[in-house]
Design an enzyme around this catalytic site. Structure first.
Site, PDB file in Angstrom:
ATOM      1  N   PHE A  80     -85.413 -29.896  -6.198  1.00 38.75           N
ATOM      2  CA  PHE A  80     -85.710 -28.320  -7.337  1.00 38.75           C
ATOM      3  C   PHE A  80     -87.200 -28.159  -7.261  1.00 38.75           C
ATOM      4  CE2 PHE A  80     -81.736 -29.509  -8.823  1.00 38.75           C
ATOM      5  CZ  PHE A  80     -80.779 -28.533  -7.934  1.00 38.75           C
ATOM      6  N   SER A 124     -84.780 -20.705  -0.236  1.00 36.03           N
ATOM      7  CA  SER A 124     -84.451 -18.769  -0.855  1.00 36.03           C
ATOM      8  C   SER A 124     -84.282 -18.443   0.003  1.00 36.03           C
ATOM      9  CB  SER A 124     -86.159 -19.383  -1.212  1.00 36.03           C
ATOM     10  OG  SER A 124     -86.206 -17.359  -1.454  1.00 36.03           O
ATOM     11  N   TYR A 148     -95.078 -18.412  -0.884  1.00 36.72           N
ATOM     12  CA  TYR A 148     -94.324 -19.283  -1.675  1.00 36.72           C
ATOM     13  C   TYR A 148     -93.050 -19.072  -0.472  1.00 36.72           C
ATOM     14  CZ  TYR A 148     -89.662 -18.996  -3.939  1.00 36.72           C
ATOM     15  OH  TYR A 148     -88.195 -19.716  -4.133  1.00 36.72           O
ATOM     16  N   LYS A 152     -91.337 -22.023   2.133  1.00 34.31           N
ATOM     17  CA  LYS A 152     -90.037 -22.786   1.902  1.00 34.31           C
ATOM     18  C   LYS A 152     -89.626 -22.760   3.926  1.00 34.31           C
ATOM     19  CE  LYS A 152     -88.941 -22.423  -1.986  1.00 34.31           C
ATOM     20  NZ  LYS A 152     -88.255 -24.254  -2.965  1.00 34.31           N
ATOM     21  N   ASN A 178     -80.185 -14.674  -5.891  1.00 37.48           N
ATOM     22  CA  ASN A 178     -80.667 -14.227  -6.908  1.00 37.48           C
ATOM     23  C   ASN A 178     -80.531 -14.706  -8.519  1.00 37.48           C
ATOM     24  OD1 ASN A 178     -81.765 -12.339  -5.117  1.00 37.48           O
ATOM     25  ND2 ASN A 178     -83.308 -11.307  -7.189  1.00 37.48           N
ATOM     26  N   ARG A 294     -92.238  -1.820  -5.746  1.00 38.28           N
ATOM     27  CA  ARG A 294     -93.548  -2.935  -6.268  1.00 38.28           C
ATOM     28  C   ARG A 294     -93.672  -3.821  -4.845  1.00 38.28           C
ATOM     29  NH1 ARG A 294     -90.527  -8.465  -9.756  1.00 38.28           N
ATOM     30  NH2 ARG A 294     -89.567  -8.450  -7.490  1.00 38.28           N
TER      31      ARG A 294
HETATM   32  P1  NAD Z   1     -88.113 -24.511 -12.675  1.00 34.86           P
HETATM   33  O1  NAD Z   1     -89.987 -23.669 -12.159  1.00 34.86           O
HETATM   34  O2  NAD Z   1     -87.230 -24.170 -13.964  1.00 34.86           O
HETATM   35  O3  NAD Z   1     -87.621 -25.229 -12.284  1.00 34.86           O
HETATM   36  C1  NAD Z   1     -89.102 -26.383 -11.163  1.00 34.86           C
HETATM   37  C2  NAD Z   1     -89.547 -27.153 -12.309  1.00 34.86           C
HETATM   38  O4  NAD Z   1     -90.061 -28.761 -11.360  1.00 34.86           O
HETATM   39  C3  NAD Z   1     -89.800 -27.996 -13.228  1.00 34.86           C
HETATM   40  O5  NAD Z   1     -88.553 -28.528 -14.200  1.00 34.86           O
HETATM   41  C4  NAD Z   1     -90.666 -27.947 -13.170  1.00 34.86           C
HETATM   42  O6  NAD Z   1     -91.494 -28.784 -14.001  1.00 34.86           O
HETATM   43  C5  NAD Z   1     -91.341 -28.848 -12.482  1.00 34.86           C
HETATM   44  N1  NAD Z   1     -92.162 -29.687 -10.689  1.00 34.86           N
HETATM   45  C6  NAD Z   1     -92.796 -28.060 -11.071  1.00 34.86           C
HETATM   46  N2  NAD Z   1     -93.707 -28.810 -10.047  1.00 34.86           N
HETATM   47  C7  NAD Z   1     -93.470 -29.954 -10.068  1.00 34.86           C
HETATM   48  C8  NAD Z   1     -94.269 -31.550  -9.806  1.00 34.86           C
HETATM   49  N3  NAD Z   1     -95.319 -31.625  -8.961  1.00 34.86           N
HETATM   50  N4  NAD Z   1     -94.049 -32.965  -9.697  1.00 34.86           N
HETATM   51  C9  NAD Z   1     -92.495 -32.872 -10.313  1.00 34.86           C
HETATM   52  N5  NAD Z   1     -91.773 -31.738 -10.665  1.00 34.86           N
HETATM   53  C10 NAD Z   1     -92.130 -30.992 -10.770  1.00 34.86           C
HETATM   54  O7  NAD Z   1     -87.760 -23.496 -11.154  1.00 34.86           O
HETATM   55  P2  NAD Z   1     -86.113 -23.009 -10.723  1.00 34.86           P
HETATM   56  O8  NAD Z   1     -85.307 -21.728 -10.946  1.00 34.86           O
HETATM   57  O9  NAD Z   1     -84.909 -24.343 -11.993  1.00 34.86           O
HETATM   58  O10 NAD Z   1     -86.915 -23.595  -9.463  1.00 34.86           O
HETATM   59  C11 NAD Z   1     -85.751 -24.694  -8.585  1.00 34.86           C
HETATM   60  C12 NAD Z   1     -86.250 -24.537  -7.444  1.00 34.86           C
HETATM   61  O11 NAD Z   1     -85.402 -23.056  -6.924  1.00 34.86           O
HETATM   62  C13 NAD Z   1     -87.489 -24.073  -6.269  1.00 34.86           C
HETATM   63  O12 NAD Z   1     -87.931 -24.872  -5.492  1.00 34.86           O
HETATM   64  C14 NAD Z   1     -87.316 -23.026  -6.623  1.00 34.86           C
HETATM   65  O13 NAD Z   1     -88.285 -22.669  -5.490  1.00 34.86           O
HETATM   66  C15 NAD Z   1     -86.213 -22.992  -5.651  1.00 34.86           C
HETATM   67  N6  NAD Z   1     -85.795 -21.117  -6.271  1.00 34.86           N
HETATM   68  C16 NAD Z   1     -85.733 -20.487  -7.504  1.00 34.86           C
HETATM   69  C17 NAD Z   1     -84.907 -19.377  -7.581  1.00 34.86           C
HETATM   70  C18 NAD Z   1     -84.763 -18.833  -8.747  1.00 34.86           C
HETATM   71  O14 NAD Z   1     -84.623 -17.428  -8.765  1.00 34.86           O
HETATM   72  N7  NAD Z   1     -84.390 -19.533 -10.193  1.00 34.86           N
HETATM   73  C19 NAD Z   1     -84.816 -18.618  -6.473  1.00 34.86           C
HETATM   74  C20 NAD Z   1     -84.688 -19.505  -4.946  1.00 34.86           C
HETATM   75  C21 NAD Z   1     -85.022 -20.662  -5.129  1.00 34.86           C
HETATM   76  C1  UD1 Z   2     -88.156 -12.569  -6.328  1.00 40.44           C
HETATM   77  C2  UD1 Z   2     -88.935 -12.712  -5.527  1.00 40.44           C
HETATM   78  C3  UD1 Z   2     -88.169 -13.780  -4.639  1.00 40.44           C
HETATM   79  C4  UD1 Z   2     -87.697 -14.456  -5.078  1.00 40.44           C
HETATM   80  C5  UD1 Z   2     -86.556 -14.373  -6.306  1.00 40.44           C
HETATM   81  C6  UD1 Z   2     -86.093 -14.961  -7.184  1.00 40.44           C
HETATM   82  C7  UD1 Z   2     -90.535 -11.123  -4.993  1.00 40.44           C
HETATM   83  C8  UD1 Z   2     -90.909 -10.413  -3.853  1.00 40.44           C
HETATM   84  N1  UD1 Z   2     -89.907 -11.669  -4.360  1.00 40.44           N
HETATM   85  O1  UD1 Z   2     -86.894 -11.959  -5.788  1.00 40.44           O
HETATM   86  O2  UD1 Z   2     -89.183 -14.860  -3.857  1.00 40.44           O
HETATM   87  O3  UD1 Z   2     -86.496 -15.861  -4.482  1.00 40.44           O
HETATM   88  O4  UD1 Z   2     -87.128 -12.933  -7.374  1.00 40.44           O
HETATM   89  O5  UD1 Z   2     -86.656 -15.506  -8.328  1.00 40.44           O
HETATM   90  O6  UD1 Z   2     -91.599 -10.934  -6.217  1.00 40.44           O
HETATM   91  N2  UD1 Z   2     -87.271  -5.242 -11.092  1.00 40.44           N
HETATM   92  C9  UD1 Z   2     -87.819  -4.134 -11.588  1.00 40.44           C
HETATM   93  N3  UD1 Z   2     -88.789  -4.615 -13.122  1.00 40.44           N
HETATM   94  C10 UD1 Z   2     -89.059  -5.793 -13.035  1.00 40.44           C
HETATM   95  C11 UD1 Z   2     -88.859  -7.058 -12.550  1.00 40.44           C
HETATM   96  C12 UD1 Z   2     -87.426  -6.301 -11.180  1.00 40.44           C
HETATM   97  O7  UD1 Z   2     -87.662  -3.013 -11.413  1.00 40.44           O
HETATM   98  O8  UD1 Z   2     -89.631  -5.739 -14.522  1.00 40.44           O
HETATM   99  C13 UD1 Z   2     -86.482  -4.895 -10.315  1.00 40.44           C
HETATM  100  C14 UD1 Z   2     -86.936  -5.330  -8.188  1.00 40.44           C
HETATM  101  O9  UD1 Z   2     -88.228  -4.515  -7.801  1.00 40.44           O
HETATM  102  C15 UD1 Z   2     -85.889  -6.220  -7.487  1.00 40.44           C
HETATM  103  C16 UD1 Z   2     -85.021  -6.767  -9.442  1.00 40.44           C
HETATM  104  O10 UD1 Z   2     -85.288  -5.878  -9.789  1.00 40.44           O
HETATM  105  O11 UD1 Z   2     -85.676  -4.678  -7.020  1.00 40.44           O
HETATM  106  C17 UD1 Z   2     -84.754  -8.025  -9.120  1.00 40.44           C
HETATM  107  O12 UD1 Z   2     -86.053  -8.556  -8.456  1.00 40.44           O
HETATM  108  P1  UD1 Z   2     -86.107 -10.031  -9.101  1.00 40.44           P
HETATM  109  O13 UD1 Z   2     -85.674 -10.592 -10.490  1.00 40.44           O
HETATM  110  O14 UD1 Z   2     -87.842 -10.003  -8.940  1.00 40.44           O
HETATM  111  O15 UD1 Z   2     -86.633 -11.009  -7.924  1.00 40.44           O
HETATM  112  P2  UD1 Z   2     -86.471 -10.099  -6.276  1.00 40.44           P
HETATM  113  O16 UD1 Z   2     -87.507  -9.242  -6.014  1.00 40.44           O
HETATM  114  O17 UD1 Z   2     -84.654 -10.144  -5.619  1.00 40.44           O
END
Ligand code: NAD
Ligand code: UD1
Length: 340
Positions: A80, A124, A148, A152, A178, A294
């Site tokens: 992660f 993602s 970003y 991935k 999401n 956005r």
């Molecule tokens: P998060 O930031 O809460 O968790 C990431 C963790 O990685 C944190 O604990 C951070 O301290 C640790 N970290 C960062 N850099 C590091 C490094 N160099 N070495 C070791 N640890 C490190 O994020 P999350 O929401 O839990 O996301 C986890 C993964 O899922 C990420 O790879 C993210 O890109 C992917 N992802 C998240 C979402 C989302 O919406 N949350 C969506 C799609 C993909």
């Molecule tokens: C974003 C990231 C995506 C990531 C995902 C989950 C962008 C362009 N994409 O996607 O790469 O995988 O989060 O972490 O940032 N919205 C509002 N007001 C706000 C915030 C969001 O209207 O203040 C809307 C956005 O326009 C969108 C929806 O809410 O339509 C969801 O937004 P967000 O939670 O940021 O997720 P993604 O845009 O899908």
């Protein structure tokens, strides 16, 4: 069987720790805590009655990773750790390539050196970019629109090449839609140290009075109410998808050794539908105003979940009301997250 969980103290990683501990695995978490706190792992232990080993090591530190893989006799890795803010990746692309791409390269190199070949990678839905057809299935063309998303996709490509080089590898790349929600105990949830930009944390801040209103980015999309539609998935369903993928990799040693799955619900909800659902769950009014679209946002994104359902026998079970209820429960019990 010890599983290494990189980024295990973070939002999704901490929920994954609970699910894997409950499934009987021993865990070692590798995290720098730059976007998380140790408190999340203390709470994981409180939920499970069992703790994880913690190693404060950077995923770019190959020597450190090799020491941990050997010391704990790890048999698999769930990866992660990474940077995840789309807007930030445009300003700091090299940081994203360093942590996300170089970090995964070093991790996979350490795994190869230690003979550990089973890996689950957090990808993602961002890799798809602007949808050509909906729902998005795994064969949809990839065209990420941010550094970003490109990190991935580069990692996914690297993992396919690595898997092709040696049949011992067992790799799954999971494309999250999401993730929202929190563990139903309210003990763990999303508590980022970075300023949130995602919709759900901003809805929470508005509902709890930390911000006066939220901006709805775009009300003129070609959707029924004009606002953007996304596939929100409860974080506990998401991590159960990881457990299903882990089981699948162990159970099907002769199948393809690098698999890609969408993890979503297949349902799309608009921004206004999310606001209304959260108002119902919290019994609060959420003020909002219309704002410009956005940059980089797509109008609609939701998953075809068929491949994960058929192959992993996994499906998301928790609906929108549970996502909002569990998020609100977490926020009410922890108004400042893990910070005292
Ligand atoms: P998060 O930031 O809460 O968790 C990431 C963790 O990685 C944190 O604990 C951070 O301290 C640790 N970290 C960062 N850099 C590091 C490094 N160099 N070495 C070791 N640890 C490190 O994020 P999350 O929401 O839990 O996301 C986890 C993964 O899922 C990420 O790879 C993210 O890109 C992917 N992802 C998240 C979402 C989302 O919406 N949350 C969506 C799609 C993909
Ligand atoms: C974003 C990231 C995506 C990531 C995902 C989950 C962008 C362009 N994409 O996607 O790469 O995988 O989060 O972490 O940032 N919205 C509002 N007001 C706000 C915030 C969001 O209207 O203040 C809307 C956005 O326009 C969108 C929806 O809410 O339509 C969801 O937004 P967000 O939670 O940021 O997720 P993604 O845009 O899908």
């Amino acid at each position: 069987m010890t599983v290494m969980i990189t980024g295990g103290a973070g939002y999704i990683g901490s929920h994954c720790c609970v699910t894997f501990l409950e499934a009987g695995f021993d865990l070692v978490v590798v995290d720098t805590f730059e976007n998380s706190s140790r408190e999340s792992l203390r709470r994981v232990a409180e939920i499970c009655g069992r703790s994880v080993a913690i190693e404060t090591v950077d995923v770019r530190d190959q020597t450190g990773l090799e020491r941990i893989l050997r010391q704990y006799d790890c048999t698999s890795v769930v990866h992660f750790a990474g940077l995840k803010v789309v807007g930030e990746s445009i300003d700091l692309p090299l940081d994203y390539y360093d942590v996300n791409v170089v970090g995964t390269y070093r991790l996979v190199s350490a795994m190869r050196a230690c003979g550990v070949h089973t890996l689950i990678f957090s990808s993602s839905a961002n890799v798809y970019g602007e949808p050509v057809s909906l729902p998005l299935d795994e064969t949809h063309r990839t065209a990420p629109m941010s550094p970003y998303g490109r990190t991935k996709l580069i990692v996914e490509t690297m993992l396919q090449d690595v898997a092709a080089s040696d049949p011992a590898w067992r790799i799954a790349a999971l494309r999250y839609f999401n993730p929202v929600g929190a563990h139903e105990s309210g003990l763990i949830g999303e508590s980022p140290l970075i300023v949130p930009t995602n919709l759900m944390p901003i809805i929470c801040q508005t509902a709890s009075g930390q911000r006066p209103s939220l901006s709805v980015f775009g009300t003129d999309y070609d959707t029924p109410d004009g606002t953007g539609i996304r596939d929100y998935i409860h974080v506990v369903d998401l991590v159960e998808g990881h457990l299903a993928a882990h089981r699948h990799l162990a159970a099907a040693p002769d199948g393809p050794n690098c698999l890609t799955f969408n993890l979503g619900t297949g349902e799309g909800y608009s921004v206004l539908e999310m606001i209304r659902a959260f108002e119902r769950a919290s019994n609060r009014t959420i003020a909002y105003e219309s704002a410009e679209r956005r940059p980089g946002d797509v109008a609609v994104s939701f998953a075809d979940t068929g491949l994960a359902e058929r192959t992993l026998r996994w499906t998301a079970a928790r609906g929108l009301d549970a996502m909002c209820r569990d998020t609100w429960n977490w926020v009410c019990k922890n108004p400042t997250g893990y910070r005292a």
